[in-house]
Design a protein around this motif. Structure first.
Motif, PDB file in Angstrom:
ATOM      1  N   THR A   1       0.832  -1.198   0.000  1.00 36.70           N
ATOM      2  CA  THR A   1       0.000   0.000   0.000  1.00 36.70           C
ATOM      3  C   THR A   1       0.865   1.247   0.000  1.00 36.70           C
ATOM      4  O   THR A   1       0.612   2.206  -0.741  1.00 36.70           O
ATOM      5  CB  THR A   1      -0.938   0.006   1.225  1.00 36.70           C
ATOM      6  OG1 THR A   1      -1.745  -1.164   1.182  1.00 36.70           O
ATOM      7  CG2 THR A   1      -1.810   1.241   1.248  1.00 36.70           C
ATOM      8  N   ASN A   2       1.902   1.242   0.815  1.00 36.88           N
ATOM      9  CA  ASN A   2       2.810   2.384   0.879  1.00 36.88           C
ATOM     10  C   ASN A   2       3.527   2.595  -0.455  1.00 36.88           C
ATOM     11  O   ASN A   2       3.652   3.733  -0.924  1.00 36.88           O
ATOM     12  CB  ASN A   2       3.823   2.177   2.003  1.00 36.88           C
ATOM     13  CG  ASN A   2       4.607   3.422   2.294  1.00 36.88           C
ATOM     14  OD1 ASN A   2       4.046   4.445   2.650  1.00 36.88           O
ATOM     15  ND2 ASN A   2       5.918   3.338   2.122  1.00 36.88           N
ATOM     16  N   ALA A   3       3.971   1.505  -1.080  1.00 36.71           N
ATOM     17  CA  ALA A   3       4.654   1.612  -2.377  1.00 36.71           C
ATOM     18  C   ALA A   3       3.712   2.185  -3.436  1.00 36.71           C
ATOM     19  O   ALA A   3       4.107   3.039  -4.239  1.00 36.71           O
ATOM     20  CB  ALA A   3       5.169   0.245  -2.812  1.00 36.71           C
TER      21      ALA A   3
ATOM     22  N   ASN B   1       3.397   5.872  -2.931  1.00 36.79           N
ATOM     23  CA  ASN B   1       4.620   6.549  -3.356  1.00 36.79           C
ATOM     24  C   ASN B   1       4.683   6.686  -4.876  1.00 36.79           C
ATOM     25  O   ASN B   1       5.069   7.731  -5.395  1.00 36.79           O
ATOM     26  CB  ASN B   1       5.859   5.808  -2.848  1.00 36.79           C
ATOM     27  CG  ASN B   1       6.017   5.919  -1.356  1.00 36.79           C
ATOM     28  OD1 ASN B   1       5.458   6.806  -0.726  1.00 36.79           O
ATOM     29  ND2 ASN B   1       6.767   5.008  -0.782  1.00 36.79           N
ATOM     30  N   ILE B   2       4.301   5.635  -5.581  1.00 32.80           N
ATOM     31  CA  ILE B   2       4.309   5.673  -7.048  1.00 32.80           C
ATOM     32  C   ILE B   2       3.307   6.697  -7.557  1.00 32.80           C
ATOM     33  O   ILE B   2       3.610   7.496  -8.450  1.00 32.80           O
ATOM     34  CB  ILE B   2       4.023   4.275  -7.634  1.00 32.80           C
ATOM     35  CG1 ILE B   2       5.207   3.349  -7.337  1.00 32.80           C
ATOM     36  CG2 ILE B   2       3.730   4.348  -9.126  1.00 32.80           C
ATOM     37  CD1 ILE B   2       4.925   1.886  -7.582  1.00 32.80           C
ATOM     38  N   LEU B   3       2.097   6.701  -6.998  1.00 33.87           N
ATOM     39  CA  LEU B   3       1.090   7.668  -7.421  1.00 33.87           C
ATOM     40  C   LEU B   3       1.542   9.100  -7.148  1.00 33.87           C
ATOM     41  O   LEU B   3       1.374   9.989  -7.975  1.00 33.87           O
ATOM     42  CB  LEU B   3      -0.235   7.396  -6.710  1.00 33.87           C
ATOM     43  CG  LEU B   3      -0.991   6.167  -7.182  1.00 33.87           C
ATOM     44  CD1 LEU B   3      -2.163   5.873  -6.253  1.00 33.87           C
ATOM     45  CD2 LEU B   3      -1.465   6.347  -8.602  1.00 33.87           C
ATOM     46  N   THR B   4       2.135   9.324  -5.988  1.00 35.68           N
ATOM     47  CA  THR B   4       2.610  10.660  -5.632  1.00 35.68           C
ATOM     48  C   THR B   4       3.732  11.102  -6.562  1.00 35.68           C
ATOM     49  O   THR B   4       3.731  12.228  -7.054  1.00 35.68           O
ATOM     50  CB  THR B   4       3.098  10.684  -4.171  1.00 35.68           C
ATOM     51  OG1 THR B   4       2.018  10.292  -3.336  1.00 35.68           O
ATOM     52  CG2 THR B   4       3.568  12.072  -3.778  1.00 35.68           C
ATOM     53  N   SER B   5       4.685  10.223  -6.833  1.00 36.50           N
ATOM     54  CA  SER B   5       5.801  10.615  -7.694  1.00 36.50           C
ATOM     55  C   SER B   5       5.329  10.843  -9.126  1.00 36.50           C
ATOM     56  O   SER B   5       5.830  11.722  -9.807  1.00 36.50           O
ATOM     57  CB  SER B   5       6.912   9.565  -7.660  1.00 36.50           C
ATOM     58  OG  SER B   5       6.486   8.357  -8.253  1.00 36.50           O
TER      59      SER B   5
ATOM     60  N   ALA C   1       4.675  14.408 -13.887  1.00 35.28           N
ATOM     61  CA  ALA C   1       3.876  14.796 -15.046  1.00 35.28           C
ATOM     62  C   ALA C   1       2.717  15.689 -14.611  1.00 35.28           C
ATOM     63  O   ALA C   1       1.588  15.233 -14.482  1.00 35.28           O
ATOM     64  CB  ALA C   1       3.351  13.549 -15.747  1.00 35.28           C
ATOM     65  N   PRO C   2       2.964  16.971 -14.385  1.00 33.30           N
ATOM     66  CA  PRO C   2       1.865  17.856 -14.000  1.00 33.30           C
ATOM     67  C   PRO C   2       0.890  18.038 -15.161  1.00 33.30           C
ATOM     68  O   PRO C   2       1.246  17.872 -16.324  1.00 33.30           O
ATOM     69  CB  PRO C   2       2.561  19.169 -13.659  1.00 33.30           C
ATOM     70  CG  PRO C   2       3.865  19.111 -14.337  1.00 33.30           C
ATOM     71  CD  PRO C   2       4.232  17.658 -14.456  1.00 33.30           C
TER      72      PRO C   2
END
Length: 59
Positions: free
Chosen positions: A28-30, A33-37, A42-43
């Motif tokens: 879940t944490n990973a 982190n992937i979604l946040t990065s 890519a804004p």
């Protein structure tokens, strides 16, 4: 993690932060982190246009 510190894995599946006591499943944490990065890398077009306008007004 809530406090944005590196957590030591307590087991293969569980991460535990010694600083704030937060526990979370490692997968879940990973995923978070992937979604946040991904959103930082890519804004959206709207965000790019806003940044461009703000930089013009700041000068």
């Amino acid at each position: 993690m809530r406090c944005n510190r590196q957590a030591e894995p307590q087991s293969q599946e569980l991460l535990h932060c010694e600083s704030c006591g937060h526990e979370v499943n490692a997968d879940t944490n990973a995923t978070r982190n992937i979604l946040t990065s991904g959103t930082r890398i890519a804004p959206s077009k709207r965000a790019k246009a806003r940044q461009k306008r703000e930089s013009r007004h700041a000068a």
